[in-house]
Design an enzyme around this catalytic site. Structure first.
Site, short mmCIF file in Angstrom:
data_model
loop_
_atom_site.label_atom_id
_atom_site.label_comp_id
_atom_site.label_asym_id
_atom_site.label_seq_id
_atom_site.Cartn_x
_atom_site.Cartn_y
_atom_site.Cartn_z
N HIS A 16 0.85 -1.19 0.00
CA HIS A 16 0.00 0.00 0.00
C HIS A 16 0.89 1.24 0.00
O HIS A 16 1.36 1.69 1.05
CB HIS A 16 -0.90 0.01 1.24
N VAL A 17 1.14 1.77 -1.19
CA VAL A 17 2.04 2.92 -1.33
C VAL A 17 1.41 3.94 -2.27
O VAL A 17 0.99 3.59 -3.37
CB VAL A 17 3.40 2.48 -1.91
#
Length: 261
Positions: A16-17
């Site tokens: 999750h970036v």
């Protein structure tokens, strides 16, 4: 960026970036890919998953949200939406766009600027962004575009072992809000749908350019009916005031995939 640029190649990194522009720091840009889903479907899955988990274990929702009190855990989703609880209003509903918009603080603010920047990043930096409602076609495109990583992926996807695992991750007690609540939700998520529709159109254009014949005519997911229901609202609903509380960006549905060749 340092961690990713020093991992032995080849590799696929999923995390999750929010979008990172590697070239800005004179680092080679990875190959970006992603999959998104219908925004309302994403929201509903997250709402019930946080409360009741999935079929992998009866108590896993208690492990994930141990501090959630019963009055919140059993809050009717229609009440949450219609009475404008923070969880069911902006900025928490502005979820998918910030991942593609990037690191700028304005990316977290629901608005045209963030949506347009997200679209620009997709066009300039992503090899492919697919939609979950047409997952088999996404896999076929990935196999075509990145065969080193996705060779024979559709066979794996359709294997009994995969479906056995996949069935365990279905959200427990998920159900649809009323049509009125869906319409309100749709209006609040107008920027999310602006971006989703853009991605869907781009994905279809890519399929057409490559000459991909769809793997299946009917989706196993819930593709367009939520939008069709919501679009029955003829009069624009009033915008709800945005809450100050920020969205937790650690959910399950907007992974950034980086593929290092």
């Amino acid at each position: 960026m340092r961690n990713i640029s020093t991992i032995p190649q080849p590799f696929l990194y999923t995390r999750h970036v929010h979008f990172l522009n590697f070239t800005r720091f004179r680092i080679e840009q990875p190959v970006y890919i992603n999959i998104i889903r219908d925004p309302i479907n994403r929201f509903l899955s997250n709402y019930f998953f946080r409360r009741f988990g999935d079929w992998r274990g009866e108590q896993n929702h208690l492990i994930r949200t141990p501090q959630m009190k019963d009055d919140e855990r059993y809050l009717d989703i229609n009440v949450c939406i219609m009475e404008n609880y923070p969880e069911c209003s902006n900025p928490r509903l502005f979820y998918i766009v910030p991942y593609f918009c990037g690191q700028h603080p304005q990316c977290r603010e629901p608005g045209v600027w963030a949506v347009e920047r997200a679209k620009q990043n997709v066009i300039e930096n992503f090899l492919l962004v697919g939609i979950l409602e047409e997952l088999e076609d996404v896999l076929l495109l990935l196999e075509r575009l990145l065969p080193h990583y996705f060779s024979d992926v559709l066979t794996i996807y359709k294997s009994p072992a995969f479906w056995k695992m996949g069935n365990l991750t279905g959200t427990v007690k998920k159900h649809m809000p009323t049509l009125e609540a869906l319409q309100v939700l749709y209006q609040r998520m107008k920027y999310e749908y602006d971006f989703y529709n853009f991605i869907r159109d781009q994905f279809h254009l890519t399929k057409k350019k490559i000459g991909l014949k769809s793997a299946s005519q009917n989706s196993a997911h819930e593709p367009d009916f939520l939008r069709e229901l919501a679009l029955r609202t003829h009069e624009p609903l009033e915008e709800e005031e945005e809450e100050e509380e920020e969205e937790d960006m650690g959910q399950e549905d907007a992974n950034i995939w980086l593929v290092q060749p």
